[in-house]
Design an enzyme around this catalytic site. Structure first.
Site, mmCIF file in Angstrom:
data_model
loop_
_atom_site.group_PDB
_atom_site.id
_atom_site.type_symbol
_atom_site.label_atom_id
_atom_site.label_comp_id
_atom_site.label_asym_id
_atom_site.label_seq_id
_atom_site.Cartn_x
_atom_site.Cartn_y
_atom_site.Cartn_z
ATOM 1 N N GLN A 165 0.843 -1.198 0.000
ATOM 2 C CA GLN A 165 0.000 0.000 0.000
ATOM 3 C C GLN A 165 0.874 1.242 0.000
ATOM 4 O O GLN A 165 1.840 1.344 0.766
ATOM 5 C CB GLN A 165 -0.906 -0.008 1.227
ATOM 6 C CG GLN A 165 -1.906 1.132 1.272
ATOM 7 C CD GLN A 165 -2.824 1.014 2.479
ATOM 8 O OE1 GLN A 165 -3.104 -0.078 2.948
ATOM 9 N NE2 GLN A 165 -3.270 2.139 2.983
ATOM 10 N N ILE B 101 5.941 3.255 0.987
ATOM 11 C CA ILE B 101 5.043 2.277 1.595
ATOM 12 C C ILE B 101 4.331 2.915 2.783
ATOM 13 O O ILE B 101 4.951 3.593 3.605
ATOM 14 C CB ILE B 101 5.833 1.034 2.037
ATOM 15 C CG1 ILE B 101 6.447 0.346 0.803
ATOM 16 C CG2 ILE B 101 4.945 0.057 2.815
ATOM 17 C CD1 ILE B 101 7.427 -0.743 1.145
ATOM 18 N N HIS B 102 3.035 2.697 2.846
ATOM 19 C CA HIS B 102 2.246 3.231 3.950
ATOM 20 C C HIS B 102 2.767 2.654 5.269
ATOM 21 O O HIS B 102 3.134 1.468 5.333
ATOM 22 C CB HIS B 102 0.776 2.858 3.753
ATOM 23 C CG HIS B 102 -0.165 3.601 4.645
ATOM 24 N ND1 HIS B 102 -0.349 3.276 5.975
ATOM 25 C CD2 HIS B 102 -0.972 4.670 4.406
ATOM 26 C CE1 HIS B 102 -1.226 4.102 6.512
ATOM 27 N NE2 HIS B 102 -1.632 4.954 5.583
ATOM 28 N N PRO B 103 2.813 3.469 6.335
ATOM 29 C CA PRO B 103 3.320 2.975 7.622
ATOM 30 C C PRO B 103 2.645 1.698 8.100
ATOM 31 O O PRO B 103 3.286 0.855 8.737
ATOM 32 C CB PRO B 103 3.036 4.140 8.579
ATOM 33 C CG PRO B 103 3.079 5.364 7.702
ATOM 34 C CD PRO B 103 2.520 4.920 6.387
ATOM 35 N N PHE C 19 1.923 -0.789 6.437
ATOM 36 C CA PHE C 19 2.433 -1.934 5.690
ATOM 37 C C PHE C 19 3.933 -2.150 5.889
ATOM 38 O O PHE C 19 4.508 -3.042 5.283
ATOM 39 C CB PHE C 19 2.138 -1.764 4.196
ATOM 40 C CG PHE C 19 0.867 -2.436 3.753
ATOM 41 C CD1 PHE C 19 0.879 -3.435 2.802
ATOM 42 C CD2 PHE C 19 -0.343 -2.080 4.317
ATOM 43 C CE1 PHE C 19 -0.294 -4.064 2.401
ATOM 44 C CE2 PHE C 19 -1.524 -2.683 3.934
ATOM 45 C CZ PHE C 19 -1.500 -3.687 2.967
#
Length: 339
Positions: A163, A227-229, A231
């Site tokens: 993500q 990358i989203h935290p 993920f």
């Protein structure tokens, strides 16, 4: 004790809750009851049939249980985009040169492609927040234990989309800079369109020509491959397995797409199958490891103390009950990752 097993139709309310909790951006776990039920049914069917030429069309969904409650889920798509192309951006360098002006420029560009169509895909991962780290590792890697035991069902290459960056309101700088200009939809709306409609709308509306990255706003450029935290832990688990961020990006939010050669993924390459022996008092060298049975529809995996002695895996009765095995059955064992 946490246990991973194939999803059941009766799990729909729990999976729907997890999908809603996963929030924006996890398009492979849609907050859509009808779509979730369809995927659960696809999974039930996949676990019921033996390997064949049709196995590449299979979708496998797993549930993470704790005390009888479903607290996580994750899936495997045996062939990404088996019904339609699997779209992504390929990150490349274009060279623009003029001999007369003695100019030679290398420019970062993104090209829409479906290079990854047909690869094995890890998808739909989500576990409840606040669970201990072992829960996430078991949920993620149990899929790899299943693949190792059913290797003939899966191809050569494997991917996992991470993500990308977006805020709590659903604003994605990457999407706003590119996709929104062609769809006139915000990120949440296009996510719902992705779930509800054929993916051909991507090819119909997205530009087929290269996207020149230097022309994008700084915020969008900085989001590329990020990358989203939420993920980051998943990414760490997969990178320790041998996955790498390749030259591919999620077409919606610009998140990294991790790739690997399936036979070089550590759990697949190094896990081993042993006959099991059940006893309450384990050998002194017993340690916490991931262990699964070697069944198809009855697949189960857990984290338990295991001792491998002279080619036999010793586990205690609680672990045997979680796996549904008896002495003499085969189990597959993989060591935990070291932080």
């Amino acid at each position: 004790m946490f246990t991973v097993r194939p999803v059941r139709t009766s799990d729909l309310p729990a999976i729907e809750r997890l999908a809603q909790a996963s929030g924006i951006g996890v398009t492979s776990l849609p907050s859509n009851r009808e779509k979730l039920f369809e995927r659960i049914q696809q999974s039930v069917s996949a676990f019921e049939h033996e390997a064949s030429g049709e196995s590449s069309r299979d979708y496998y969904m797993f549930a993470l249980e704790q005390g009888g409650a479903v607290v996580g889920t994750a899936s495997i798509c045996a062939s990404a985009g088996f019904d339609e192309p699997f779209y992504s951006y390929r990150s490349e360098t274009a060279v623009h040169a003029s001999r007369a002006l003695k100019v030679n420029n290398r420019v970062h560009v993104l090209n829409i492609c479906h290079d990854l169509t047909g690869t094995v895909q890890l998808c739909g991962f989500f576990v409840d927040s606040g669970l201990e780290a072992i829960a996430g590792e078991l949920m993620s890697r149990a899929r790899l234990l299943f693949i190792a035991g059913e290797r003939e069902r899966f191809g050569r290459r494997i991917i996992a989309e991470m993500q990308g960056v977006h805020d709590d309101a659903g604003q994605s700088p990457f999407w706003n800079a590119i996709g929104r200009r062609f769809f006139n939809l915000d990120f949440l709306q296009v996510e719902q369109a992705f779930v509800s409609h054929s993916k051909t709308f991507i090819a119909e509306l997205m530009p087929s020509y290269p996207i020149y990255v230097p022309l994008l706003p700084d915020e969008a450029q900085q989001a590329i491959g990020q990358i989203h935290p939420h993920f980051e832990r998943v990414c760490q688990l997969l990178c320790k397995e041998g996955f790498e961020a390749d030259n591919y990006l999620d077409i919606f939010d610009g998140g990294a797409v991790l790739t690997a050669e399936l036979d070089r993924v550590k759990t697949v390459e190094h896990s081993r199958a042993y006959p099991v022996e059940i006893q309450a008092s384990l050998p002194a060298q017993a340690s916490l490891q991931l262990v699964s049975n070697q069944r198809l529809a009855g697949f189960a995996a857990t984290a338990a103390r295991v001792a491998v002695v002279d080619g036999v895996a010793f586990i205690n009765p609680d672990a045997a009950k979680a796996l549904g095995v008896s002495s003499g059955d085969m189990v597959r064992v993989a060591g935990l990752q070291q932080d």
